[in-house]
Design an enzyme around this catalytic site. Structure first.
Site, short mmCIF file in Angstrom:
data_model
loop_
_atom_site.label_atom_id
_atom_site.label_comp_id
_atom_site.label_asym_id
_atom_site.label_seq_id
_atom_site.Cartn_x
_atom_site.Cartn_y
_atom_site.Cartn_z
N THR A 132 0.82 -1.21 0.00
CA THR A 132 0.00 0.00 0.00
C THR A 132 0.86 1.27 0.00
O THR A 132 2.01 1.23 0.46
CB THR A 132 -0.90 -0.01 1.26
N ASP A 133 0.26 2.37 -0.44
CA ASP A 133 0.96 3.66 -0.37
C ASP A 133 1.02 4.19 1.07
O ASP A 133 1.75 5.13 1.35
CB ASP A 133 0.30 4.70 -1.29
N GLU A 134 0.23 3.57 1.97
CA GLU A 134 0.17 4.09 3.35
C GLU A 134 1.50 3.94 4.08
O GLU A 134 1.73 4.60 5.09
CB GLU A 134 -0.97 3.42 4.12
N TYR A 158 -1.80 -0.56 10.97
CA TYR A 158 -1.92 -1.21 9.66
C TYR A 158 -0.71 -0.89 8.78
O TYR A 158 -0.03 -1.79 8.27
CB TYR A 158 -3.21 -0.76 8.96
N LYS A 162 2.32 -3.33 7.31
CA LYS A 162 2.60 -3.50 5.88
C LYS A 162 4.03 -3.06 5.57
O LYS A 162 4.73 -3.70 4.76
CB LYS A 162 1.60 -2.69 5.03
N1 LIG Z 1 -8.05 -1.94 -0.39
C1 LIG Z 1 -7.16 -1.04 -0.78
O1 LIG Z 1 -7.51 0.09 -1.11
C2 LIG Z 1 -5.68 -1.42 -0.87
C3 LIG Z 1 -4.80 -0.50 -1.43
C4 LIG Z 1 -3.45 -0.86 -1.56
C5 LIG Z 1 -3.02 -2.10 -1.13
N2 LIG Z 1 -3.89 -2.96 -0.57
C6 LIG Z 1 -3.38 -4.28 -0.15
O2 LIG Z 1 -3.99 -5.24 -1.00
C7 LIG Z 1 -4.20 -6.45 -0.30
C8 LIG Z 1 -5.66 -6.85 -0.39
O3 LIG Z 1 -6.47 -5.81 0.16
P1 LIG Z 1 -8.07 -5.94 0.21
O4 LIG Z 1 -8.62 -4.58 0.31
O5 LIG Z 1 -8.52 -6.86 -0.85
O6 LIG Z 1 -8.23 -6.66 1.64
P2 LIG Z 1 -9.45 -7.49 2.22
O7 LIG Z 1 -9.43 -7.22 3.69
O8 LIG Z 1 -10.70 -7.24 1.44
O9 LIG Z 1 -9.04 -9.02 1.94
C9 LIG Z 1 -8.02 -9.67 2.63
C10 LIG Z 1 -8.17 -11.17 2.41
O10 LIG Z 1 -7.10 -11.82 3.10
C11 LIG Z 1 -7.63 -12.92 3.82
N3 LIG Z 1 -6.80 -13.17 5.00
C12 LIG Z 1 -6.66 -12.37 6.09
N4 LIG Z 1 -5.81 -12.93 6.97
C13 LIG Z 1 -5.39 -14.11 6.42
C14 LIG Z 1 -4.50 -15.13 6.83
N5 LIG Z 1 -3.87 -15.08 8.02
N6 LIG Z 1 -4.28 -16.18 6.01
C15 LIG Z 1 -4.92 -16.26 4.81
N7 LIG Z 1 -5.80 -15.32 4.37
C16 LIG Z 1 -6.02 -14.26 5.17
C17 LIG Z 1 -9.04 -12.50 4.20
O11 LIG Z 1 -9.87 -13.63 4.48
C18 LIG Z 1 -9.49 -11.74 2.97
O12 LIG Z 1 -10.08 -12.59 2.01
C19 LIG Z 1 -3.72 -6.21 1.13
O13 LIG Z 1 -2.43 -6.73 1.25
C20 LIG Z 1 -3.72 -4.70 1.26
O14 LIG Z 1 -2.73 -4.27 2.18
C21 LIG Z 1 -5.22 -2.66 -0.42
#
Ligand SMILES: NC(=O)c1ccc[n+]([C@@H]2O[C@H](COP(=O)([O-])OP(=O)(O)OC[C@H]3O[C@@H](n4cnc5c(N)ncnc54)[C@H](O)[C@@H]3O)[C@@H](O)[C@H]2O)c1
Length: 354
Positions: A132-134, A158, A162
């Site tokens: 993430t950019d955070e 968070y 990350k």
């Molecule tokens: N949502 C955003 O805007 C955003 C932006 C940049 C980066 N990201 C990154 O992208 C990735 C996905 O984000 P998202 O928004 O889809 O998240 P989300 O919370 O919707 O999904 C996370 C998934 O990971 C699974 N999970 C959690 N803990 C687990 C574990 N211990 N073992 C196996 N599975 C596990 C959950 O069941 C879920 O399906 C993350 O790594 C997040 O940091 C998200």
């Protein structure tokens, strides 16, 4: 085949669906199905032999070793994480466990598997870490957007977890030569986003005639990217990214939260007018999130220059698609809000022969 972690979550599910729409390479999808994991997101793949779902934890080394041995993936795309900043403030332990320890476990399992591959397979293997950019911290109003060279200054549990995972990924490349790639992306929006995050929460509350809670003065600025564009960027980085490099991914689309909420309200006024009046009447200011970062902005020149990736959607086209999706998928939202999605596996698979 590729191994995807967290493929039942918001971005992971979009990635798996897009992957199998555009290509026949099978996916092993490892997801613990925490509150954020929802197999309804993958309902379109039921019966599709190219998708193998495994419920399990990325901290479970024996399970990951078994998946590597059984499926021999050529790459791992690692989405699994605890991802909600507010939850990280109330309960940081799960973030350290999954985001730090889980990434460490995957790196160690990948290293053991990769080290034993033969020359050609070893050279082709990739570990792509989705971040993430955070991790970069908060910008002042006139600061330049985050480039890949920006120092890490995470401010929430968070983003700190990350950032720690990004550092581990970097170190496994520099120390052990593991062929890693990292993407740092801005805020995503689009189909299947859990309605605790800003855009789906506002859509759901506005349709229910409930208050639209805006933190602080609503002037916190984020860059917004349509999820399908993020998935396309990950595919490009996986295919052609330079090993050990990080790529910032963004939408060239900085907006204050309040403007996002007004845009959602205006589109709902057009697409689903409320006889009680404009949806913006529901906007309510609430106490700010502790340590709320003021501004994030992404400089996405590197991925464009090296890999030719640019977002296909503008905010105007992406938000319209997103609202149309939520309006057409009110059952999905209702199942998430009622918790019924958690029984989906039993409902759908319970009476089926193995
Ligand atoms: N949502 C955003 O805007 C955003 C932006 C940049 C980066 N990201 C990154 O992208 C990735 C996905 O984000 P998202 O928004 O889809 O998240 P989300 O919370 O919707 O999904 C996370 C998934 O990971 C699974 N999970 C959690 N803990 C687990 C574990 N211990 N073992 C196996 N599975 C596990 C959950 O069941 C879920 O399906 C993350 O790594 C997040 O940091 C998200």
């Amino acid at each position: 085949m590729i191994l995807v972690t967290g493929g039942a979550g918001f971005i992971g599910a979009n990635f798996v669906l897009d992957w199998l729409r555009t290509n026949d390479e099978p996916v092993v999808n490892l997801d613990a199905l925490t509150y954020a994991g929802n197999l309804e997101n993958l309902a379109a793949l039921q019966g599709d032999r190219r998708h193998i779902f495994v419920q399990g934890d990325i901290c479970d080394r024996a399970l990951i070793d078994r998946l590597f041995a059984e499926h021999r993936p050529r790459a791992i795309v690692h989405f699994a994480a605890e991802s909600h900043v507010d939850r990280s403030i109330h309960g940081p332990a799960a973030f350290v466990r999954t985001n730090v320890e889980g990434t460490f476990t995957l790196l160690e399992a990948a290293r053991a598997y990769w080290s034993a591959l033969d020359g050609a397979e070893q050279a082709a293997f990739r570990f792509l870490h989705v971040s993430t950019d955070e991790v970069y911290g908060s910008l002042g109003p006139n600061d330049p957007p985050f480039a890949e060279t920006k120092a890490y200054e995470p401010n929430s549990p968070y983003s700190a977890s990350k950032a720690a995972s990004d550092h581990l990924v970097r170190a496994w490349h520099h120390t052990y030569g593991l062929p890693v790639l990292t993407t740092n992306c801005s805020n995503n929006y689009g189909p299947y986003q859990f309605p605790e995050k800003l855009i789906p929460l506002m859509i759901a509350n506005a349709l229910a005639g409930k208050a639209l809670p805006v933190y602080g003065d609503g002037r916190n600025v984020r860059d917004w990217l349509y999820v399908g564009d993020h998935c396309a960027a990950i595919r490009e980085v996986l295919a052609r990214g330079r090993l050990g490099e990080t790529y910032n991914v963004g939408g060239w689309n900085e907006k204050p939260n309040l403007e996002i909420v007004h845009t959602v309200c205006a589109l709902l006024d057009e697409l689903r007018p409320d006889p009680a009046g404009p949806h913006a009447r529901l906007i309510t200011y609430v106490a700010d999130r502790p340590g709320h970062d003021r501004r994030y902005a992404i400089d996405a020149h590197k991925i464009e220059r090296e890999l030719g990736w640019r977002p296909a959607e503008t905010f105007e086209t992406g938000i319209r698609k997103t609202i149309a999706w939520y309006l057409a998928n009110q059952d999905w939202v209702a199942d998430v809000q009622s918790g019924a999605y958690r029984e989906w596996v039993a409902r759908n698979y319970g009476d089926r022969p193995a």
